[in-house]
Write an enzyme that holds these catalytic residues in place. Structure first.
Site, short mmCIF file in Angstrom:
data_model
loop_
_atom_site.label_atom_id
_atom_site.label_comp_id
_atom_site.label_asym_id
_atom_site.label_seq_id
_atom_site.Cartn_x
_atom_site.Cartn_y
_atom_site.Cartn_z
N ASP A 294 17.69 61.68 -31.68
CA ASP A 294 16.53 61.92 -30.93
C ASP A 294 16.44 61.41 -29.53
O ASP A 294 17.07 59.93 -29.23
CB ASP A 294 15.44 61.14 -31.66
N GLU A 364 19.23 65.76 -28.86
CA GLU A 364 18.12 66.25 -28.26
C GLU A 364 18.23 65.48 -26.70
O GLU A 364 17.81 64.43 -26.71
CB GLU A 364 16.85 65.74 -28.93
#
Ligand code: NOJ
Length: 672
Positions: A294, A364
């Protein structure tokens, strides 16, 4: 001299002299002395120190032995070298099998909304396990589950309180182990979300850090400030307003690039880096198959803490409150970031050595429009990072549905991806309004056809396989913290419960009362059960296309060649050397029906039979290649024989992906 005599002499020396008395003798000394050895000199010969030259030459100097032996020797050498060279070439030129993460799409489960097994209104791990049959039905093998770690849920799981525990809302560690075991039994892979940039402010480390406990003092990014005075600099959080919050316990400000309940970890501290490596190992040891990492571009910030430049320098500094107001020169993609990712990659590689246990790393990490920066997350040819960074360019697809636009977005990735790497395609996730709502339901099938026929791994956000749409969320229903700052930024609309059936609560649970977010009112029509009965549904087509993608090598890893793009239509070919079956895709993203003339593409046969039409009207129809008719929002998959081999005499660009499977060292992407 007889060999037997020498051996006898050695033996006598052995028997008569204590070992420590035997002086060391060089080879030269030995040779010299053997030429005319006085009897007692043998005492200087170390046992087994080598044979005298005369003995060796005695037979080898006789030509009748030497010549054939030399010939034999060189023959053996030549044969061995040829064999080695042949083996290397065969290995290098053989098709490499695609790995599991290349074969199947990745399906994103948002666990709060997938299936609620205990009727508390929130999805859970047992619920996911109950629905594993859905993945089998879709022929999906890779499942990414958004965070299920223990969390106060300020950012619905992206604020982790304990990276080694499961939040009770989702179940127990035993539930997780059972799910993983069951998934593996079914041949499914489980990808965890990994959230390294920040923790929850309830994390033990944060409490220790704010109390300046030894070791933990620098676990987070602290800077001097006062309760009422100015912040350390102008940096703003992704959720709006300053990214600094004053902490009364420590009497300093801490940095948070997201919510103030999500303090940023300090990755300049080696202890923090080690903690993260340990957490990665913890889950890999358990057997998880990979991580979706993330917000990685935020991992490091410039140590000098200088103000970031304003996008509009004339704006008064106090009005700089949103991420769009600043150029994030000092808070994203800082020097050292890629070293961190390589460290994690290396850790995952260690766990990948077991045959068949490759661990996937996805980041990401999109860096806005700066595509070169995004591509850096692939790593370099020598030091790999992500298997692929998520490709967010197709999120812009609904902005302008036209063939040219879609080709442009696809090409942004293909033209910039490092040689030989593997692409990714997605049109939605838990942060972005659903594609069916943005582009319109009419385009859902053609969008899925695009995703499942481009070269690379498609990623499907739960519900996209049935065309789920955004829900309306009233202010009192808002759950997403981003929506509390700004209702229009709420991500709740795209996170509603999965629509399984026309039963109450869309079969999300077996209750008739609450669900954590409302179910979309269209659930009696748009649901898995109903769509399974309809061959033309979004679901049935998704399943069919995905099955074809996995059974047809040209679709999976073949050449990808643009052949046409205009206001409406984007058309391309997928074919593979040595295979007769090839595929032509004609996708109409425009607002009007179109007739496409592909007569310039000489390799295409004159008459083309449609294998799949997304609106079914044209299933089985035969078109002349100069008159291929499509409705707005219709996609055609046409199968043809590629015996007339694709050559360079056609307009447009041609990209190769199949070399990624064919030549380990020469995975190429080129213009032909
Ligand atoms: C990225 C996640 O995708 C998003 O949902 C989350 O809010 C932020 N990271 C902060 O953790």
């Amino acid at each position: 001299m007889e060999l037997g005599t020498l051996n006898q002499a050695f033996q006598e020396v052995e028997d008569s002299k204590p070992v420590e008395d035997i002086p060391t003798t060089t080879h030269v000394q030995l040779e010299e002395k053997v030429a005319d050895p006085p009897a007692n000199e043998y005492t200087q010969i170390k046992p087994y120190a080598g044979m005298p030259k005369e003995v060796l030459l005695l037979y080898s100097s006789q030509a009748c032995y030497r010549v054939p032996r030399e010939i034999l020797f060189w023959l053996i050498v030549a044969c061995t070298l040829t064999l080695v060279a042949l083996t290397i070439s065969v290995v290098a030129l053989s098709p490499r099998c695609l790995s599991w993460w290349q074969v199947s799409p990745v399906y994103q489960v948002y666990p709060r909304s997938f299936r609620d097994s205990d009727g508390d209104g929130v999805g859970d791990i047992k619920g996911i396990q109950e629905m594993l049959g859905h993945f089998e039905y879709l022929n999906i093998k890779s499942v990414w589950i958004s965070p299920i770690y223990r969390s106060p849920m300020r950012d619905l799981g992206y604020d982790v309180e304990d990276f080694r525990a499961i939040d009770p809302l989702f179940g127990t560690m035993q539930d997780f182990d059972d799910l993983l075991a069951e998934m593996h039994k079914l041949g499914l892979k489980l990808i965890m979300d990994f959230i390294p940039n920040h923790t929850s402010d309830k994390h033990r480390w944060f409490n220790l850090s704010r109390a300046r406990e030894p070791h933990y003092e620098d676990y987070y990014v602290w800077a001097d400030c006062s309760a009422t005075g100015p912040k350390p600099n102008n940096w703003v959080s992704m959720f709006g307003n300053s990214s600094w919050t004053y902490d009364e316990v420590r009497g300093q400000c801490y940095l948070h690039q997201f919510l103030k309940k999500q303090p940023d970890l300090n990755f300049r501290n080696p202890r923090v880096r080690q903690e993260m490596l340990d957490i990665i190992s913890f889950w890999l040891d358990k057997g998880v198959d990979g991580f979706r990492m993330d917000s990685v571009k935020h991992l490091l910030e410039a140590a000098h803490l200088r103000d970031e430049p304003q996008v509009d320098p004339d704006k008064p500094p106090e009005s700089v409150v949103s991420e769009w107001d600043l150029h994030h020169d000092f808070t994203t993609t800082q020097l050292g970031l890629h070293d961190l990712l390589r460290e994690w990659r290396a850790q995952m590689d260690d766990f990948s050595r077991e045959p068949g246990r490759y661990r996937l790393m996805v980041t990401e990490s999109q860096d806005g429009p700066e595509v070169e920066k995004t591509m850096m997350y692939y790593g370099t040819p020598l030091t790999k990072e992500s298997d692929f960074p998520f490709n967010f360019y197709l999120l812009d697809l609904p902005q302008n549905t036209s063939g040219l636009w879609v080709k442009h977005l696809v090409n942004l990735w293909m033209a910039n991806m490092p040689t030989g790497r593997w692409a990714n395609w997605l049109v939605g996730n838990h942060n972005i309004p659903r594609v069916a709502s943005r582009a319109g339901q009419r385009y859902m099938r053609v969008i899925n056809m695009l995703l499942l026929t481009l070269p690379g791994t498609p990623t499907t956000y739960y519900g996209e396989e049935i065309g789920m749409e955004n829900i309306n969320v009233t202010e009192s229903q808002i759950q997403d913290p981003a929506g509390r700052y700004n209702a229009s930024a709420s991500r709740d609309p795209q996170r509603s419960p999965m629509q399984w059936s026309a039963d109450p609560n869309a079969g999300f649970n077996n209750k008739t009362n609450m669900t954590w977010l409302p179910v979309h009112p269209n659930y009696s029509r748009v649901n898995v059960e109903v769509q399974k009965q309809d061959e033309g549904s979004v679901l049935s087509q998704y399943r069919l296309l995905n099955t074809l993608r996995q059974s047809e090598l040209p679709l999976q890893r073949g050449w990808f060649c643009y052949i046409h793009a205009d206001r409406g239509v984007f058309a391309y070919l997928r074919e593979l050397d040595g295979l007769d079956r090839a595929f032509l895709l004609v996708l109409n993203f425009g607002h009007e029906s179109a007739v496409t003339d592909l007569s310039a593409i000489t390799e295409l046969p004159g008459r083309l039979r449609v294998l799949i039409s997304t609106n079914r009207a044209n299933d089985g129809k035969v078109f002349s290649k100069s008159l291929i008719a499509t409705e707005a929002g219709e996609g055609l998959m046409i199968e043809f024989s590629s015996r007339a081999r694709f050559n360079t005499n056609h307009p447009g660009m041609c990209y190769v992906s199949e070399k990624a499977c064919y030549l380990a060292a020469m995975d190429i992407l080129y213009t032909c």
